[in-house]
Structures are given as structure tokens and as C-alpha cells.
Design a protein around this motif. Structure first.
Motif, PDB file in Angstrom:
ATOM      1  N   UNK A   3       0.854  -1.212   0.000  1.00 40.38           N
ATOM      2  CA  UNK A   3       0.000   0.000   0.000  1.00 40.38           C
ATOM      3  C   UNK A   3       0.881   1.251   0.000  1.00 40.38           C
ATOM      4  N   UNK A  17       2.399   1.660  -3.494  1.00 37.01           N
ATOM      5  CA  UNK A  17       1.408   2.075  -4.506  1.00 37.01           C
ATOM      6  C   UNK A  17       0.718   3.387  -4.132  1.00 37.01           C
ATOM      7  N   UNK A  18       1.166   4.010  -3.037  1.00 38.09           N
ATOM      8  CA  UNK A  18       0.667   5.332  -2.597  1.00 38.09           C
ATOM      9  C   UNK A  18      -0.819   5.316  -2.270  1.00 38.09           C
ATOM     10  N   UNK A  19      -1.301   4.221  -1.733  1.00 38.00           N
ATOM     11  CA  UNK A  19      -2.715   4.165  -1.345  1.00 38.00           C
ATOM     12  C   UNK A  19      -2.871   4.197   0.179  1.00 38.00           C
ATOM     13  N   UNK A  54      -1.813   6.364   2.596  1.00 37.13           N
ATOM     14  CA  UNK A  54      -2.173   7.598   3.304  1.00 37.13           C
ATOM     15  C   UNK A  54      -3.670   7.905   3.166  1.00 37.13           C
ATOM     16  N   UNK A  55      -4.206   7.657   1.979  1.00 44.92           N
ATOM     17  CA  UNK A  55      -5.642   7.900   1.781  1.00 44.92           C
ATOM     18  C   UNK A  55      -6.465   6.956   2.668  1.00 44.92           C
ATOM     19  N   UNK A  56      -6.009   5.712   2.769  1.00 43.96           N
ATOM     20  CA  UNK A  56      -6.705   4.757   3.635  1.00 43.96           C
ATOM     21  C   UNK A  56      -6.631   5.217   5.098  1.00 43.96           C
ATOM     22  N   UNK A  57      -5.462   5.709   5.495  1.00 42.27           N
ATOM     23  CA  UNK A  57      -5.289   6.172   6.873  1.00 42.27           C
ATOM     24  C   UNK A  57      -6.090   7.444   7.149  1.00 42.27           C
ATOM     25  N   UNK A  58      -6.373   8.203   6.094  1.00 36.80           N
ATOM     26  CA  UNK A  58      -7.150   9.433   6.270  1.00 36.80           C
ATOM     27  C   UNK A  58      -8.656   9.160   6.273  1.00 36.80           C
ATOM     28  N   UNK A  59      -9.036   7.903   6.138  1.00 37.87           N
ATOM     29  CA  UNK A  59     -10.466   7.556   6.143  1.00 37.87           C
ATOM     30  C   UNK A  59     -10.945   7.375   7.588  1.00 37.87           C
ATOM     31  N   UNK A  90      -0.396   5.829  12.858  1.00 33.07           N
ATOM     32  CA  UNK A  90      -0.620   6.532  11.595  1.00 33.07           C
ATOM     33  C   UNK A  90       0.540   7.448  11.242  1.00 33.07           C
ATOM     34  N   UNK A 109       2.949   7.165   7.885  1.00 30.50           N
ATOM     35  CA  UNK A 109       2.979   8.210   6.864  1.00 30.50           C
ATOM     36  C   UNK A 109       4.394   8.722   6.648  1.00 30.50           C
ATOM     37  N   UNK A 110       5.130   8.880   7.737  1.00 28.07           N
ATOM     38  CA  UNK A 110       6.452   9.492   7.625  1.00 28.07           C
ATOM     39  C   UNK A 110       7.537   8.509   7.223  1.00 28.07           C
TER      40      UNK A 110
END
Lengths: 246, 315
Positions: free
Chosen positions: A79, A82-84, A86-91, A240, A244-245
Motif C-alpha cells: 500500500x 502504490x501510494x494508497x 495515506x488515503x486509507x489512513x485518512x479515512x 498513523x 505516513x512518515x
């Protein structure tokens, strides 16, 4: 929480199938071929012995570990790659829903494939080597495969996920998992060769006769403790900000 | 006055010795598109991450929809939508499945989910291609789909991190139009980071300019223009030196010069441009174009001033 787990499992399984070139290709390579090998080819080759050999319980108990270790590297490292992620973590999904959803998807696949191949294998043996009575694995064998299959599934999923959480790429996670598996196999083989004869005799004794159940319970307890430790470590690692970092 | 949707008070984030966001204090009113402008590496993405509760501030505090980002991050993420630095789409999935997954995450009931997915895909012109895996799509289409995903659950606030970055001008313009229309129709508050000044000018009712993590200015684009002083460039033929003298003699003109063949004017606050244009026409200048200072000029002025004031950046 349960609905979120189901959502994550839906997504993980769909990704698994689609990673093999479309839904049909994925079903063939991720489900049909393994079931064909483990549930048709092997039982058909081994005949009636397949249901009665003690190797069935030993082999099928550890089968999920091999299946899951081949996939788990992708869970978080994939994840991230494939850069997916952070968006999942922001959900709105909670940390536990994401972590346990991914874990449940892997355990469900590895354990499900193991139990599915056991049932299919039993059917294959009975169809190809028909006898007057149904040839069935013993209740003990089935219980061992069910319990140990679940525990080794969890071991591979939690341990592999811990690696995937820390790895910077899928390749790195896969390499670490392969090395860990190799180390496990080599240490078991080396221990078998280097072990003094009296110890070997004790070991054989532990796995035969009336001592077998006690040995199995001890191994199961050790696996439960190990699984709990790995799941706790994965939960502690799942932060999280760090994900991210990193 | 209505409660701000986003409020930060001296929000600060350090990464070791690097200060990414420096005592940032802003307020975003409900229903507005708020532009957060800054050059690359100025702390825009870090600010969004803190507002979504994905990163903890090193100091200061922030509230989104009245919730503290440190203690109520789950609640914020429940009511916010986000299109972050990367579109975050599952490229092996179809457009439909990408939205289906996030619709399930937001627990939209099956029927509402399907209706909403269809509504958004149709509105963004992606309906006919809903079954294709998005890996085959252009970047512009992926960004549109990511916008649809961010708005799927009708969030109260939408965070967009440089949504048009990397798009060709046509795709960027199309996405901007869609964004503006969706935001208007759904009444959502949008926090938009960008380094594209024209984009901010077209979309935003309020903008904040940051550089090296520090807030340089905040307000309506017109207010920022006024704050930086009104500038204008006039191009045309027959601009004689005598015209320059006449312009410099006017009280509302603080400076006038010819630069690259154009007349560059700096005006005092409140100055009107029309009388000066009349003066030029009367003096025989054949005017081809009059261009007022854009937000870009304001932005560049602010960044230059910032760099002059602190030649050694704190970042």
C-alpha cells in the motif's frame, strides 16, 4: 468494527485476485491451482494413505504459514509503495479495523485454502480409490489441522505484517520473510541432526503414544503466546504518523 | 457569526531541527473554498496532515468542525473527505470498485451508495468508463475519480492537496470547473493547497500565503492585492517620456516606469485605474492591454519580502 473488518477483507481479497491479471486469472492462480495441487493431485497420487498418514496432520498444519508468507509482504509495504496507504489512513477506519481486517483476510485465505484442500482431498481419495466405506481422516487429524492451521495462519499473518509495517518496500519485506522462513527450516533441520541421541528418543516419545496430546497442547499454547506477542507488537507498531512518515 | 470550520492557533510542527509549520493561526469560514498557497516544501501537506489528525502538532492546536485534532481525530476523519498528495486509488480496481470500497468504509447503505456513485461518476463524465481498471486512465481522470471518492460520503469539509498538480492545462481547467461546481452544489467547505496562483484566484474566496511554514498573509484575493499595493501594467504604442512625467505627477501614482516596453505603474491604496487610462488615451497612447496585478504578483512580492526579512530561513 465487524462491518469494517468485512469491508477490509472484501478489498484485500479483491486486490489479491486482481493482482494475478483479472478476476478470472486471479481465481485460477490463487484458488483453483492451489486447490488442484493440494486437494486433487497430491491425494490422487497418494491414494488411500493420504487420509491415514500422520504426515497429513503435520504438513497441513503448517501449510497456511507457507501460503500466507508468500502474500503478507504486500499488506502494508505494498500500500505504501502504490501510494494508497495515506488515503486509507485518512479515512474513518480505525487502526484496529485496518490492521485486523488485513490480518483476517490473510488468515481467511490461508486457513480457508488449507481446510478447503483437506475436504477436497478427502473427496478426491474417495472418488479415485473407492472402497466399501468412506475413507476419512481421523477426528484427531482434523482437529489438529483446524487448530494448528489457524494458529500458524495467525503466526504468519502477524509476524509478516510486523515486517511489512516496517519495510520500505514489498521486496524488502518479502526478503525478510523468506529469510525468517529459511532460518526456521534450517534451525529445525540442524537441531534434528545435532541433537544428542537421548534427546531424540525423548522427542520421538513426545510425539507418539499417550504423550502426543500433551505435546500438541504444549505446542498450541506456545503458538498462542507467540501469536499474541506478534499481534500486540503489530498493534503497537501501527501508528498513523509513523506509517505516513516512514 | 458562524463558527469557523477550521481554526488553528499557533500550530507548529517540527521534524527534528526542521520547522515545517511555524505558529500558524488561521480560520476558515463554513462553505468557502480556502486556498492555502505556498511554494514547494512550505509546509502545506504537513498542515493538512495535522488537520486530519494524521500527524500530531509539536506545539499549538487545531480544531476542525469544532473537534480537536489531537483528541478527536477519528471524529474529524469521519466527517472529512481528503484528496492527498497522491490520488490513492487502487489501480487494479475499476472506478466503480474504488468508490464501492470507500462507500463501504463510510457505511453508506447499499442503495444510497450505488445512487451516489452513479451520481458522481455521471457528473464528472466518468460513468461510461466505470468498469475499466483505473490503472489505464489518464492522470486527469484519476484525479477526477479521487475527487469523487473524497466527496462520496458528503463530507462537511474537504481537504485537497494540490489536486491539479501534474495535470495538463486542459485537464486542470476541467478539474477546477468540476471542483467549483461540486463544492457549490454540496455546500462543502474546501481547504485547498496549491502553488498554482491562477487556480487559487479562480476558485478561492479566501487565501492564506505561507512560506517556510510561516503565514505571510491571509484574506480575500482582492484584499491581498490591495495589501500588497495595486500594480498595473499597460502595453501599447506611442508611450512617450512626457507621459511618464504626467503619471508621476498624479497623487495616486507612487511609481511609474517603462519596463520591457510596457508601462509599469505602482498605485497608492484606493487608487482608481480608469482615470489614468483616460489620461494616457488623451496623451495619444494607443493602449493594447491593461493588466492589473494578479495574485501571482502579490504572492511573489510576499515571498520576496519574506526572503529579504529572513535571508537565513528557519526551515
Amino acid at each position: 468494527m465487524f462491518a469494517d473488518l468485512i469491508t477490509m477483507i472484501w478489498k484485500e481479497w479483491k486486490e489479491l485476485l486482481l493482482s494475478r491479471g483479472g478476476l478470472r486469472g486471479g481465481l485460477i492462480s490463487a484458488v483453483v491451482i492451489p486447490l488442484g495441487m493440494l486437494g486433487v493431485f497430491l491425494p490422487w497420487q497418494n491414494g488411500a494413505d493420504w487420509v491415514s498418514t500422520p504426515l497429513l496432520a503435520a504438513g497441513w498444519s503448517w501449510l497456511p504459514l507457507l501460503i500466507i508468507l508468500g502474500l503478507v509482504a504486500d499488506s502494508f509495504a505494498g500500500e505504501r509503495e502504490r501510494k494508497t496507504l495515506e488515503t486509507l489512513l485518512a479515512s474513518r477506519l480505525s487502526d484496529r479495523a485496518i490492521l485486523f481486517g488485513k490480518m483476517a483476510a490473510l488468515v481467511g485465505y490461508g486457513w480457508g485454502l488449507t481446510l478447503g484442500s483437506l475436504m477436497l482431498g478427502t473427496l478426491t481419495v474417495n472418488l479415485t480409490h473407492r472402497q466399501q466405506e468412506w475413507l476419512l481422516p481421523s477426528a484427531h487429524t482434523v482437529a489438529v489441522i483446524v487448530v494448528f492451521g489457524l494458529l500458524t495462519s495467525l503466526l504468519a499473518a502477524a509476524g509478516g505484517m510486523l515486517v511489512s509495517l516496517r519495510a520500505s518496500s514489498v521486496r524488502q519485506a518479502a526478503q525478510i520473510n523468506s529469510l525468517a522462513l529459511l532460518a526456521l527450516i534450517l534451525s529445525a533441520v540442524s537441531a534434528g541432526k545435532l541433537m544428542p541421541a537421548p534427546w531424540k528418543a525423548s522427542l520421538v516419545l513426545a510425539f507418539t503414544g499417550p504423550n502426543l496430546l500433551r505435546t500438541e497442547l504444549a505446542i498450541a499454547a506456545a503458538l498462542v503466546a507467540l501469536d499474541a506477542a506478534l499481534v500486540s507488537a503489530a498493534m503497537a507498531r501501527f501508528q498513523r504518523a509513523r506509517l505516513i512518515l516512514d | 457569526m458562524s463558527q469557523p470550520v477550521i481554526r488553528t492557533e499557533a500550530l507548529t510542527r517540527d521534524f527534528g531541527s526542521l520547522r515545517a509549520v511555524d505558529t500558524l493561526s488561521i480560520e476558515v469560514s463554513p462553505g468557502t473554498i480556502f486556498g492555502f498557497l505556498g511554494p514547494n516544501g512550505s509546509g502545506k501537506t504537513t498542515t493538512i496532515r495535522m488537520l486530519l489528525g494524521l500527524l500530531e502538532p509539536s506545539a499549538g492546536r487545531a480544531e476542525v468542525l469544532g473537534c480537536d485534532t489531537r483528541t478527536q481525530a477519528d471524529w474529524i476523519r469521519l466527517r472529512a473527505g481528503a484528496l492527498l498528495e497522491h490520488h490513492g486509488l487502487y489501480e487494479r480496481f475499476s472506478a466503480w470498485d474504488n468508490l464501492e470500497f470507500y462507500g463501504r468504509i463510510w457505511r453508506l447503505p447499499r442503495r444510497d451508495r450505488r445512487e451516489r456513485i452513479e451520481e458522481l461518476l455521471r457528473r464528472l463524465g466518468l460513468w461510461e468508463r466505470r468498469r475499466e481498471s483505473v490503472g489505464q486512465w489518464s492522470r486527469g481522470m484519476k484525479q477526477k475519480l479521487a475527487v469523487a471518492r473524497a466527496m462520496l460520503h458528503r463530507p462537511a469539509v474537504l481537504f485537497l492537496d494540490e489536486p491539479t498538480a501534474g495535470l495538463d492545462p486542459v485537464a486542470a481547467a476541467a478539474l477546477r470547473e468540476d471542483l467549483a461546481a461540486l463544492a457549490r452544489q454540496e455546500g462543502v467547505t474546501v481547504f485547498l493547497t496549491t502553488h498554482n496562483l491562477a487556480e487559487a484566484e479562480k476558485l478561492c474566496q479566501a487565501v492564506a500565503v505561507i512560506s517556510a511554514g510561516r503565514l505571510l498573509a491571509v484574506g480575500h484575493p482582492d484584499q491581498l492585492r490591495a495589501r500588497a499595493g495595486l500594480r498595473a501594467e499597460i502595453s501599447g504604442r506611442n508611450i512617450q517620456p512626457g507621459v511618464l512625467e504626467a503619471l508621476r505627477a498624479r497623487a495616486e501614482v507612487s511609481a511609474a516606469q517603462i519596463r520591457d516596453g510596457r508601462l509599469a505603474l505602482e498605485l497608492r491604496p484606493g487608487a482608481e485605474l480608469a482615470p489614468l487610462v483616460s489620461l494616457l488615451v488623451a496623451a495619444g497612447v494607443e493602449i493594447e492591454e491593461v493588466r492589473r496585478a494578479s495574485l501571482e504578483d502579490v504572492f511573489l512580492t510576499l515571498i520576496e519580502e519574506e526572503q529579504r526579512c529572513s535571508p537565513i530561513s528557519s526551515r
